[in-house]
Design an enzyme around this catalytic site. Structure first.
Site, PDB file in Angstrom:
ATOM      1  N   HIS A   1       3.956  16.551  -1.168  1.00 38.46           N
ATOM      2  CA  HIS A   1       3.377  17.016   0.088  1.00 38.46           C
ATOM      3  C   HIS A   1       2.028  16.334   0.288  1.00 38.46           C
ATOM      4  O   HIS A   1       1.457  15.761  -0.632  1.00 38.46           O
ATOM      5  CB  HIS A   1       3.200  18.533   0.080  1.00 38.46           C
ATOM      6  CG  HIS A   1       2.055  18.990  -0.767  1.00 38.46           C
ATOM      7  ND1 HIS A   1       2.107  18.993  -2.142  1.00 38.46           N
ATOM      8  CD2 HIS A   1       0.829  19.436  -0.426  1.00 38.46           C
ATOM      9  CE1 HIS A   1       0.948  19.445  -2.616  1.00 38.46           C
ATOM     10  NE2 HIS A   1       0.164  19.707  -1.604  1.00 38.46           N
TER      11      HIS A   1
ATOM     12  N   ALA B   1       4.924  -0.866 -13.559  1.00 36.39           N
ATOM     13  CA  ALA B   1       3.642  -0.185 -13.737  1.00 36.39           C
ATOM     14  C   ALA B   1       2.745  -0.357 -12.519  1.00 36.39           C
ATOM     15  O   ALA B   1       2.781  -1.379 -11.832  1.00 36.39           O
ATOM     16  CB  ALA B   1       2.945  -0.716 -14.980  1.00 36.39           C
TER      17      ALA B   1
ATOM     18  N   ARG C   1      14.835  -7.075  -7.525  1.00 33.23           N
ATOM     19  CA  ARG C   1      16.142  -7.551  -7.964  1.00 33.23           C
ATOM     20  C   ARG C   1      16.998  -6.360  -8.339  1.00 33.23           C
ATOM     21  O   ARG C   1      16.516  -5.239  -8.460  1.00 33.23           O
ATOM     22  CB  ARG C   1      16.020  -8.534  -9.134  1.00 33.23           C
ATOM     23  CG  ARG C   1      15.544  -7.940 -10.440  1.00 33.23           C
ATOM     24  CD  ARG C   1      15.433  -9.009 -11.522  1.00 33.23           C
ATOM     25  NE  ARG C   1      14.859  -8.483 -12.720  1.00 33.23           N
ATOM     26  CZ  ARG C   1      15.544  -7.913 -13.705  1.00 33.23           C
ATOM     27  NH1 ARG C   1      16.846  -7.806 -13.620  1.00 33.23           N
ATOM     28  NH2 ARG C   1      14.947  -7.449 -14.781  1.00 33.23           N
TER      29      ARG C   1
END
Length: 150
Positions: free
Chosen positions: A80, A120, A143
């Site tokens: 939210h 990351a 990919r």
């Protein structure tokens, strides 16, 4: 105006403390997962959630984390935001989320697909299909993972 009973307010405060202070800093994985489950999060079997993660404690009923999911250190989940509904977020079985990612459920029913990999430091703000490798800010599918009929 929505109001909580005194018992609901006490549990909300305790749950917030468990989710934001105790669980993220817990050194053992089993206890960390157990604390998140105690707070109401739906977390599958053989799932790993690293330390210092933020799971949106206002949306414990809106998050589903599947089986065999790996969520690395410091991942932030939000279901939210300002002027936004509380949205449902699903992380399907076998997904891997790299460290320091931000997962923002901008729409209801957002899905990170089965066996997908999120790099990351990525910002995920839309669906990621199954078997995809995605990264970046915002994350884009770079990919697809070949499954070789498995």
């Amino acid at each position: 105006m929505w109001r909580r009973s005194i018992l609901e307010q006490i549990w909300h405060t305790i749950r917030k403390w468990i989710c934001q202070v105790w669980a993220p800093n817990c050194a053992t994985t089993a206890l960390r997962i157990g604390l998140y489950r105690l707070c109401g999060f739906k977390i599958g079997k053989n799932t790993f959630i690293g330390m210092k993660c933020y799971l949106d404690d206002l949306c414990v009923d809106k998050m589903e984390i599947g089986n065999n999911v790996i969520i690395s250190y410091g991942v932030y989940f939000a279901c939210h935001g300002r002027n936004q509904e509380h949205n449902h977020l699903v992380i399907e079985d076998g997904a891997y989320i790299g460290m320091h990612c931000s997962i923002i459920a901008r729409h209801d029913g957002m899905v990170i697909g089965k066996n997908s990999v999120i790099g990351a430091n990525s910002l995920v703000n839309k669906d990621i299909p199954a078997n995809a490798v995605a990264y970046g800010n915002p994350a884009e599918v770079r990919r697809m993972i070949q499954t070789n009929g498995r």
